[in-house]
Design an enzyme around this catalytic site. Structure first.
Site, PDB file in Angstrom:
ATOM      1  N   HIS A  13       0.878  -1.190   0.000  1.00 47.29           N
ATOM      2  CA  HIS A  13       0.000   0.000   0.000  1.00 47.29           C
ATOM      3  C   HIS A  13       0.910   1.233   0.000  1.00 47.29           C
ATOM      4  O   HIS A  13       1.472   1.594   1.021  1.00 47.29           O
ATOM      5  CB  HIS A  13      -0.904   0.002   1.234  1.00 47.29           C
ATOM      6  CG  HIS A  13      -1.853   1.156   1.278  1.00 47.29           C
ATOM      7  ND1 HIS A  13      -3.203   1.013   1.515  1.00 47.29           N
ATOM      8  CD2 HIS A  13      -1.669   2.492   1.105  1.00 47.29           C
ATOM      9  CE1 HIS A  13      -3.796   2.188   1.501  1.00 47.29           C
ATOM     10  NE2 HIS A  13      -2.872   3.115   1.252  1.00 47.29           N
ATOM     11  N   HIS A  15       1.660   5.325  -1.673  1.00 43.36           N
ATOM     12  CA  HIS A  15       1.303   6.511  -2.465  1.00 43.36           C
ATOM     13  C   HIS A  15       2.568   7.077  -3.110  1.00 43.36           C
ATOM     14  O   HIS A  15       3.484   7.481  -2.408  1.00 43.36           O
ATOM     15  CB  HIS A  15       0.647   7.577  -1.576  1.00 43.36           C
ATOM     16  CG  HIS A  15      -0.626   7.095  -0.956  1.00 43.36           C
ATOM     17  ND1 HIS A  15      -1.847   7.204  -1.592  1.00 43.36           N
ATOM     18  CD2 HIS A  15      -0.863   6.453   0.202  1.00 43.36           C
ATOM     19  CE1 HIS A  15      -2.786   6.658  -0.833  1.00 43.36           C
ATOM     20  NE2 HIS A  15      -2.217   6.194   0.268  1.00 43.36           N
ATOM     21  N   ASN A  41      -5.116   7.270  -6.017  1.00 44.72           N
ATOM     22  CA  ASN A  41      -5.805   8.521  -5.654  1.00 44.72           C
ATOM     23  C   ASN A  41      -5.032   9.756  -6.105  1.00 44.72           C
ATOM     24  O   ASN A  41      -4.706  10.638  -5.316  1.00 44.72           O
ATOM     25  CB  ASN A  41      -6.124   8.570  -4.146  1.00 44.72           C
ATOM     26  CG  ASN A  41      -4.894   8.564  -3.256  1.00 44.72           C
ATOM     27  OD1 ASN A  41      -3.852   8.031  -3.628  1.00 44.72           O
ATOM     28  ND2 ASN A  41      -5.021   9.158  -2.078  1.00 44.72           N
ATOM     29  N   LYS A  95      -8.970  -0.259  -5.819  1.00 42.99           N
ATOM     30  CA  LYS A  95      -8.999   0.349  -4.495  1.00 42.99           C
ATOM     31  C   LYS A  95     -10.288   1.137  -4.296  1.00 42.99           C
ATOM     32  O   LYS A  95     -10.590   2.050  -5.066  1.00 42.99           O
ATOM     33  CB  LYS A  95      -7.783   1.277  -4.336  1.00 42.99           C
ATOM     34  CG  LYS A  95      -7.769   2.102  -3.057  1.00 42.99           C
ATOM     35  CD  LYS A  95      -7.539   1.254  -1.816  1.00 42.99           C
ATOM     36  CE  LYS A  95      -7.722   2.067  -0.546  1.00 42.99           C
ATOM     37  NZ  LYS A  95      -6.581   2.912  -0.220  1.00 42.99           N
ATOM     38  N   HIS A 134     -10.432   1.149   1.775  1.00 44.86           N
ATOM     39  CA  HIS A 134     -10.192   2.095   2.869  1.00 44.86           C
ATOM     40  C   HIS A 134     -11.430   2.027   3.762  1.00 44.86           C
ATOM     41  O   HIS A 134     -12.454   2.628   3.452  1.00 44.86           O
ATOM     42  CB  HIS A 134      -9.980   3.516   2.332  1.00 44.86           C
ATOM     43  CG  HIS A 134      -9.636   4.488   3.415  1.00 44.86           C
ATOM     44  ND1 HIS A 134      -8.418   5.150   3.470  1.00 44.86           N
ATOM     45  CD2 HIS A 134     -10.323   4.888   4.512  1.00 44.86           C
ATOM     46  CE1 HIS A 134      -8.391   5.916   4.557  1.00 44.86           C
ATOM     47  NE2 HIS A 134      -9.546   5.786   5.202  1.00 44.86           N
ATOM     48  N   HIS A 168      -4.566  -0.817   5.746  1.00 43.08           N
ATOM     49  CA  HIS A 168      -4.037  -0.072   6.897  1.00 43.08           C
ATOM     50  C   HIS A 168      -4.933  -0.160   8.142  1.00 43.08           C
ATOM     51  O   HIS A 168      -5.424   0.838   8.644  1.00 43.08           O
ATOM     52  CB  HIS A 168      -3.735   1.392   6.552  1.00 43.08           C
ATOM     53  CG  HIS A 168      -4.784   2.116   5.745  1.00 43.08           C
ATOM     54  ND1 HIS A 168      -6.110   2.143   6.083  1.00 43.08           N
ATOM     55  CD2 HIS A 168      -4.667   2.828   4.605  1.00 43.08           C
ATOM     56  CE1 HIS A 168      -6.757   2.846   5.190  1.00 43.08           C
ATOM     57  NE2 HIS A 168      -5.914   3.268   4.279  1.00 43.08           N
ATOM     58  N   ASP A 240       1.479   2.497   3.511  1.00 44.81           N
ATOM     59  CA  ASP A 240       0.641   3.691   3.370  1.00 44.81           C
ATOM     60  C   ASP A 240       1.493   4.954   3.470  1.00 44.81           C
ATOM     61  O   ASP A 240       1.027   5.978   3.952  1.00 44.81           O
ATOM     62  CB  ASP A 240      -0.507   3.712   4.400  1.00 44.81           C
ATOM     63  CG  ASP A 240      -1.568   4.750   4.058  1.00 44.81           C
ATOM     64  OD1 ASP A 240      -1.609   5.190   2.887  1.00 44.81           O
ATOM     65  OD2 ASP A 240      -2.341   5.124   4.958  1.00 44.81           O
ATOM     66  N   HIS A 244       3.387  14.345   1.611  1.00 49.15           N
ATOM     67  CA  HIS A 244       2.810  15.666   1.320  1.00 49.15           C
ATOM     68  C   HIS A 244       3.935  16.675   1.492  1.00 49.15           C
ATOM     69  O   HIS A 244       4.794  16.480   2.360  1.00 49.15           O
ATOM     70  CB  HIS A 244       1.693  16.008   2.319  1.00 49.15           C
ATOM     71  CG  HIS A 244       0.474  15.139   2.196  1.00 49.15           C
ATOM     72  ND1 HIS A 244      -0.530  15.366   1.274  1.00 49.15           N
ATOM     73  CD2 HIS A 244       0.091  14.042   2.877  1.00 49.15           C
ATOM     74  CE1 HIS A 244      -1.479  14.444   1.405  1.00 49.15           C
ATOM     75  NE2 HIS A 244      -1.123  13.618   2.367  1.00 49.15           N
TER      76      HIS A 244
HETATM   77  C1  NCD Z   1      -3.430   9.028   2.143  1.00 52.45           C
HETATM   78  C2  NCD Z   1      -2.975  10.072   1.144  1.00 52.45           C
HETATM   79  O1  NCD Z   1      -2.388  11.089   1.541  1.00 52.45           O
HETATM   80  O2  NCD Z   1      -3.154   9.868  -0.070  1.00 52.45           O
HETATM   81  N1  NCD Z   1      -3.474   9.644   3.438  1.00 52.45           N
HETATM   82  C3  NCD Z   1      -3.457   9.001   4.620  1.00 52.45           C
HETATM   83  O3  NCD Z   1      -3.617   9.656   5.643  1.00 52.45           O
HETATM   84  N2  NCD Z   1      -3.244   7.713   4.728  1.00 52.45           N
HETATM   85  C4  NCD Z   1      -4.729   8.441   1.716  1.00 52.45           C
HETATM   86  C5  NCD Z   1      -5.129   7.200   2.485  1.00 52.45           C
HETATM   87  O4  NCD Z   1      -4.526   6.127   2.305  1.00 52.45           O
HETATM   88  O5  NCD Z   1      -6.045   7.296   3.305  1.00 52.45           O
HETATM   89 ZN    ZN Z   2      -3.174   5.058   1.642  1.00 54.05          ZN
END
Ligand code: NCD
Ligand code: ZN
Length: 335
Positions: A13, A15, A41, A95, A134, A168, A240, A244
């Site tokens: 998992h 991003h 996403n 997802k 999720h 998660h 996960d 950011h």
């Molecule tokens: C994830 C994201 O920033 O894309 N954020 C998070 O808090 N885990 C999205 C997600 O997996 O919920």
């Molecule tokens: Zn995530």
């Protein structure tokens, strides 16, 4: 010096984002992992075959070598059978996000009406496409995951051939579901094996520990540790890791997401060693996922060493969990 070797680590998992962020973070995962399930996403989300293939190409262009496999996902919609049959070779999972529940999930599902989802989920069952979920409602933040258990139950019983991955997980309630339904599996992050709510808002507010689902109670942490440390056969590591930019985290209206990609394996070694369970880490971080998903990752051998490692303050403007702190394991070699 104590060392520990892991073969073909997998992050089930992840991003990776897009653009400059993708270029900055993808090499960090590709360095120490053989592959990762890449979340869809983006803005806008990954919903077509063209989106999937173009995104995969951008990921491959961002990693320095070919020894990394991005396992691609689609953002869940009520897709029809014909479309799903046409993409089955190009995606590893789909997802599902409840609408608006987390970062970039606005186009997610707003009704869990089983009849509305039936064509899609039956086709996914037949085609063998796992559903990653999720699992949070829009209830009180500490209860959102536990409240979602009735939805997991409905999905698991109505679609017994569908592999459903509870992503998660953060609660004892979710852990308890694993042995109740044959077709429910779970991923667990490294931060949810370390943090409870106190580490987010118990003292000074810690934006870099803030994510969805939020870290919960000590007894939830214990339940997660118990299945992770024993490498319960239905549980896989999924970081996960959700980068950011610093200004989106250290701001009024802090974005949800904890960035752990570059330190995940080191922290896992530290936790598993602390409980004298290092022998189970290989299953948790790769073998269970290979079996559950039926994947054969690229060969990679990662050797970690027990020595102090100071976590960098930032990776290209993204602040990792434990920035500036010393952790007790470091990556020595990757072959
Ligand atoms: C994830 C994201 O920033 O894309 N954020 C998070 O808090 N885990 C999205 C997600 O997996 O919920
Ligand atoms: Zn995530």
């Amino acid at each position: 010096m104590k060392t520990h070797t892991l073969l073909m680590p997998l992050d089930m998992h992840l991003h990776l984002r897009d653009g400059i962020m993708l270029e900055n973070v993808a090499p960090l995962t590709a360095y120490s992992f053989s592959g990762a399930i890449v979340m869809p996403n983006l803005v806008p989300p990954v919903t077509t075959l063209e989106d999937v293939t173009a995104y995969k190409e951008r990921i491959m262009a961002a990693v320095p070598n070919d020894f990394f496999e991005p396992y691609m996902t689609l953002f869940y919609k009520n897709y029809d059978k014909k479309f799903l049959a046409s993409i089955v070779d190009d995606v590893t999972a789909i997802k599902l996000y409840p609408a608006g529940i987390t970062t970039n999930s606005e186009g997610g599902v707003s009704s869990f009406d089983i009849q509305e989802m039936r064509e899609t989920l039956e086709a996914m069952s037949t085609l063998g496409i796992p559903l990653c979920v999720h699992g949070e409602t829009d209830g009180f933040v500490m209860d959102r995951e536990a409240e979602f258990m009735t939805i997991y139950e409905a999905l698991a019983t109505n679609f017994p051939e569908l592999k459903i991955i509870m992503e998660h997980i953060t609660t004892k309630a979710a852990v308890d579901m694993l042995d109740k339904f044959d077709n429910l599996y779970a991923t667990i992050t490294v931060h949810h094996l370390l943090l409870i709510l106190d580490d987010v808002v118990g003292g000074m507010m810690m934006p870099h520990n803030f994510c969805k689902p939020i870290a919960k109670r000590p007894e939830d942490l214990d339940a997660l540790l118990s299945v992770a440390l024993e490498a319960h056969p239905k549980v896989m590591f999924g970081s996960d890791s959700a980068p950011h930019p610093r200004e989106k985290k250290e701001s009024c209206g802090c974005a949800a997401g904890v960035f752990t990609a570059p330190i995940a394996l080191q922290l896992l070694c530290e936790i598993f060693e602390q409980y004298d369970k290092l022998d189970n880490l290989q299953d948790f971080v790769s073998d269970n996922a290979q079996r559950i998903y039926g994947i054969c990752p690229e060969f990679k051998e990662v050797t970690l060493e027990k020595r102090p490692f100071v976590v960098p303050e930032s990776y290209s403007g993204v602040v990792p969990m434990y920035a500036g702190n010393t952790i007790n394991w470091a990556i020595e070699t990757v072959d």
